[in-house]
Design a protein around this motif. Structure first.
Motif, PDB file in Angstrom:
ATOM      1  N   PRO A 140      19.704 113.533 129.098  1.00  0.00           N
ATOM      2  CA  PRO A 140      18.534 112.617 128.647  1.00  0.00           C
ATOM      3  C   PRO A 140      18.702 111.296 128.305  1.00  0.00           C
ATOM      4  O   PRO A 140      19.662 110.936 127.877  1.00  0.00           O
ATOM      5  N   LEU A 141      17.684 110.407 128.409  1.00  0.00           N
ATOM      6  CA  LEU A 141      17.638 109.126 127.900  1.00  0.00           C
ATOM      7  C   LEU A 141      17.255 109.363 126.287  1.00  0.00           C
ATOM      8  O   LEU A 141      16.413 109.682 125.964  1.00  0.00           O
ATOM      9  N   TRP A 142      18.098 108.466 125.751  1.00  0.00           N
ATOM     10  CA  TRP A 142      17.864 108.604 124.109  1.00  0.00           C
ATOM     11  C   TRP A 142      17.419 106.890 124.022  1.00  0.00           C
ATOM     12  O   TRP A 142      18.030 106.110 123.982  1.00  0.00           O
ATOM     13  N   PHE A 143      15.935 106.774 123.456  1.00  0.00           N
ATOM     14  CA  PHE A 143      15.435 105.554 123.310  1.00  0.00           C
ATOM     15  C   PHE A 143      16.181 104.472 122.290  1.00  0.00           C
ATOM     16  O   PHE A 143      16.277 103.555 122.656  1.00  0.00           O
ATOM     17  N   PRO A 144      16.521 105.209 121.199  1.00  0.00           N
ATOM     18  CA  PRO A 144      17.372 104.547 120.145  1.00  0.00           C
ATOM     19  C   PRO A 144      18.303 103.934 120.732  1.00  0.00           C
ATOM     20  O   PRO A 144      18.772 102.502 120.336  1.00  0.00           O
ATOM     21  N   LEU A 145      19.365 104.309 121.558  1.00  0.00           N
ATOM     22  CA  LEU A 145      20.580 103.942 122.165  1.00  0.00           C
ATOM     23  C   LEU A 145      20.150 103.048 123.330  1.00  0.00           C
ATOM     24  O   LEU A 145      20.803 101.879 123.296  1.00  0.00           O
ATOM     25  N   ASN A 146      19.212 103.085 123.995  1.00  0.00           N
ATOM     26  CA  ASN A 146      18.775 101.751 124.978  1.00  0.00           C
ATOM     27  C   ASN A 146      18.411 100.671 124.251  1.00  0.00           C
ATOM     28  O   ASN A 146      18.547  99.911 124.793  1.00  0.00           O
ATOM     29  N   TYR A 147      17.770 101.061 123.413  1.00  0.00           N
ATOM     30  CA  TYR A 147      17.096  99.967 122.350  1.00  0.00           C
ATOM     31  C   TYR A 147      18.490  99.049 121.738  1.00  0.00           C
ATOM     32  O   TYR A 147      18.525  97.966 121.839  1.00  0.00           O
ATOM     33  N   LEU A 148      19.543  99.703 121.328  1.00  0.00           N
ATOM     34  CA  LEU A 148      20.771  99.036 120.803  1.00  0.00           C
ATOM     35  C   LEU A 148      21.429  98.350 121.891  1.00  0.00           C
ATOM     36  O   LEU A 148      21.696  97.483 121.628  1.00  0.00           O
ATOM     37  N   VAL A 149      21.304  98.978 122.983  1.00  0.00           N
ATOM     38  CA  VAL A 149      22.187  98.329 124.084  1.00  0.00           C
ATOM     39  C   VAL A 149      21.345  96.985 124.442  1.00  0.00           C
ATOM     40  O   VAL A 149      21.936  95.886 124.701  1.00  0.00           O
ATOM     41  N   ILE A 150      20.150  97.008 124.386  1.00  0.00           N
ATOM     42  CA  ILE A 150      19.442  95.882 124.934  1.00  0.00           C
ATOM     43  C   ILE A 150      19.564  94.758 123.615  1.00  0.00           C
ATOM     44  O   ILE A 150      19.597  93.546 124.164  1.00  0.00           O
ATOM     45  N   SER A 151      19.574  95.223 122.533  1.00  0.00           N
ATOM     46  CA  SER A 151      19.887  94.316 121.339  1.00  0.00           C
ATOM     47  C   SER A 151      21.146  93.481 121.205  1.00  0.00           C
ATOM     48  O   SER A 151      21.133  92.463 121.194  1.00  0.00           O
ATOM     49  N   VAL A 152      22.134  94.299 121.686  1.00  0.00           N
ATOM     50  CA  VAL A 152      23.492  93.581 121.845  1.00  0.00           C
ATOM     51  C   VAL A 152      23.690  92.810 123.014  1.00  0.00           C
ATOM     52  O   VAL A 152      24.169  91.813 123.026  1.00  0.00           O
ATOM     53  N   LEU A 153      22.735  93.148 124.001  1.00  0.00           N
ATOM     54  CA  LEU A 153      23.223  92.294 125.278  1.00  0.00           C
ATOM     55  C   LEU A 153      22.220  90.889 124.891  1.00  0.00           C
ATOM     56  O   LEU A 153      22.503  90.074 125.358  1.00  0.00           O
ATOM     57  N   ARG A 154      21.322  91.119 124.236  1.00  0.00           N
ATOM     58  CA  ARG A 154      20.511  89.861 123.915  1.00  0.00           C
ATOM     59  C   ARG A 154      21.552  88.845 122.901  1.00  0.00           C
ATOM     60  O   ARG A 154      21.460  87.813 122.901  1.00  0.00           O
ATOM     61  N   ARG A 155      22.379  89.788 122.116  1.00  0.00           N
ATOM     62  CA  ARG A 155      23.033  88.961 121.029  1.00  0.00           C
ATOM     63  C   ARG A 155      24.230  88.340 121.827  1.00  0.00           C
ATOM     64  O   ARG A 155      24.736  87.130 121.528  1.00  0.00           O
ATOM     65  N   TYR A 156      24.731  89.058 122.932  1.00  0.00           N
ATOM     66  CA  TYR A 156      25.857  88.264 123.912  1.00  0.00           C
ATOM     67  C   TYR A 156      25.418  87.158 124.573  1.00  0.00           C
ATOM     68  O   TYR A 156      26.046  86.169 124.479  1.00  0.00           O
ATOM     69  N   TYR A 157      24.008  87.229 125.032  1.00  0.00           N
ATOM     70  CA  TYR A 157      23.346  86.033 125.898  1.00  0.00           C
ATOM     71  C   TYR A 157      23.218  84.970 124.852  1.00  0.00           C
ATOM     72  O   TYR A 157      23.465  83.959 125.282  1.00  0.00           O
ATOM     73  N   HIS A 158      22.700  85.212 123.548  1.00  0.00           N
ATOM     74  CA  HIS A 158      22.311  84.137 122.852  1.00  0.00           C
ATOM     75  C   HIS A 158      23.745  83.445 122.490  1.00  0.00           C
ATOM     76  O   HIS A 158      23.625  82.063 122.276  1.00  0.00           O
ATOM     77  N   PHE A 159      25.239  83.976 122.506  1.00  0.00           N
ATOM     78  CA  PHE A 159      26.095  83.382 122.312  1.00  0.00           C
ATOM     79  C   PHE A 159      26.878  82.746 123.585  1.00  0.00           C
ATOM     80  O   PHE A 159      27.259  81.447 123.418  1.00  0.00           O
ATOM     81  N   PHE A 160      26.842  83.271 124.649  1.00  0.00           N
ATOM     82  CA  PHE A 160      27.394  83.008 125.826  1.00  0.00           C
ATOM     83  C   PHE A 160      26.396  82.125 126.667  1.00  0.00           C
ATOM     84  O   PHE A 160      26.960  81.451 127.719  1.00  0.00           O
ATOM     85  N   GLY A 161      25.179  82.544 126.705  1.00  0.00           N
ATOM     86  CA  GLY A 161      24.080  81.742 127.625  1.00  0.00           C
ATOM     87  C   GLY A 161      24.346  82.092 129.131  1.00  0.00           C
ATOM     88  O   GLY A 161      24.965  83.334 129.590  1.00  0.00           O
ATOM     89  N   GLU A 217      27.054  81.309 130.864  1.00  0.00           N
ATOM     90  CA  GLU A 217      28.372  81.175 131.041  1.00  0.00           C
ATOM     91  C   GLU A 217      29.001  82.467 131.485  1.00  0.00           C
ATOM     92  O   GLU A 217      29.749  82.594 132.279  1.00  0.00           O
ATOM     93  N   VAL A 218      28.599  83.597 130.940  1.00  0.00           N
ATOM     94  CA  VAL A 218      29.291  84.813 131.327  1.00  0.00           C
ATOM     95  C   VAL A 218      28.123  85.636 131.985  1.00  0.00           C
ATOM     96  O   VAL A 218      27.209  85.770 131.710  1.00  0.00           O
ATOM     97  N   THR A 219      28.537  86.194 133.183  1.00  0.00           N
ATOM     98  CA  THR A 219      27.778  86.945 134.087  1.00  0.00           C
ATOM     99  C   THR A 219      28.045  88.202 134.361  1.00  0.00           C
ATOM    100  O   THR A 219      29.383  88.755 134.088  1.00  0.00           O
ATOM    101  N   ILE A 220      27.114  89.433 134.565  1.00  0.00           N
ATOM    102  CA  ILE A 220      27.754  90.805 134.963  1.00  0.00           C
ATOM    103  C   ILE A 220      27.034  91.200 136.249  1.00  0.00           C
ATOM    104  O   ILE A 220      25.850  90.521 136.814  1.00  0.00           O
ATOM    105  N   GLU A 221      27.622  92.185 136.853  1.00  0.00           N
ATOM    106  CA  GLU A 221      26.895  92.673 138.127  1.00  0.00           C
ATOM    107  C   GLU A 221      26.023  93.565 137.740  1.00  0.00           C
ATOM    108  O   GLU A 221      26.473  94.548 136.935  1.00  0.00           O
ATOM    109  N   TYR A 222      24.977  93.661 138.197  1.00  0.00           N
ATOM    110  CA  TYR A 222      23.789  94.381 138.112  1.00  0.00           C
ATOM    111  C   TYR A 222      22.790  94.636 139.157  1.00  0.00           C
ATOM    112  O   TYR A 222      22.238  93.651 139.703  1.00  0.00           O
TER     113      TYR A 222
END
Length: 219
Positions: free
Chosen positions: A182-203, A205-210
């Motif tokens: 099943p999808l766990w909402f809290p973990l999805n939220y935490l993944v989104i939060s850390v992706l925003r943190r990485y983007y704020h740091f790298f802008g 400059e760093v890309t991922i395949e999606y």
């Protein structure tokens, strides 16, 4: 005082990072972290099923400023040792070994248990539609196990982890399939939060395949 609290948590971060590395929880071939089962005779058995457990370490990302880095190096405890193991003995070496942004005097360091090399491998699994990425969010257990149930045999006992995205096929845990798909909402939220943190740091400059395998890259 605030300084003591920050140093304390940097020390905890360093201790956890070193423990995870020393225990061999990272599997470079699979690009995931795995739990290890320690049997009574001391044998460590890796539990190689692909679940959010193997992704959670990448949620540990924080940015600290130059003052705290200087303070940590001065104190010279575990966090200073963590930097030294990465080849950093003074602030001028930060950009050579670990992600750092800003001009001298106002530099910021990105702390992460995983590091960029491991992060890319985790993302390859996380954003694979045949693994964790579903049309509705990130699965708790990889869809790989839909056709490939994981089976563990140790000391005469056999345990199986299979993909159960809705109700459990057994009465365990009250019939809740928990980590089995099943999808766990809290973990999805935490993944989104850390992706925003990485983007704020790298802008940009760093890309991922999606999604993985699409050839489409995003910051």
């Amino acid at each position: 005082p605030a300084t003591g609290v920050v140093i304390k948590f940097l020390e905890h971060f360093a201790a956890i990072t070193r423990a995870m590395d020393d225990q061999g929880l990272w599997d470079d071939a699979d690009g995931l972290y795995y739990d290890r089962l320690l049997t009574p005779d001391g044998t460590a058995v890796p539990l190689k099923y692909r679940s959010m457990v193997g992704v959670i370490p990448m949620l540990t990302a924080a940015v600290i400023d130059e003052g705290w880095i200087t303070e940590s190096l001065t104190v010279g405890k575990q966090f200073a040792g963590l930097l030294r193991r990465q080849g950093v003995t003074d602030l001028d070496q930060l950009g050579d070994q670990v992600p750092v942004r800003g001009a001298p005097g106002d530099r910021h360091l990105l702390l992460s248990v995983t590091g960029l090399d491991r992060l890319e491998k985790i993302f390859a699994k996380l954003f694979d539609t045949g693994e964790f990425l579903s049309p509705y969010g990130l699965r708790a257990l990889s869809a790989y196990h839909r056709d490939h149930p994981y089976q563990l045999q140790v000391e005469g006992l056999t345990a199986t982890v299979d993909y159960e995205p809705a109700e459990s096929t057994t009465g365990m845990f009250g019939g809740n399939s928990n980590w089995r798909g099943p999808l766990w909402f809290p973990l999805n939220y935490l993944v989104i939060s850390v992706l925003r943190r990485y983007y704020h740091f790298f802008g940009d400059e760093v890309t991922i395949e999606y999604p993985t395998g699409s050839g489409h890259r995003v910051p």
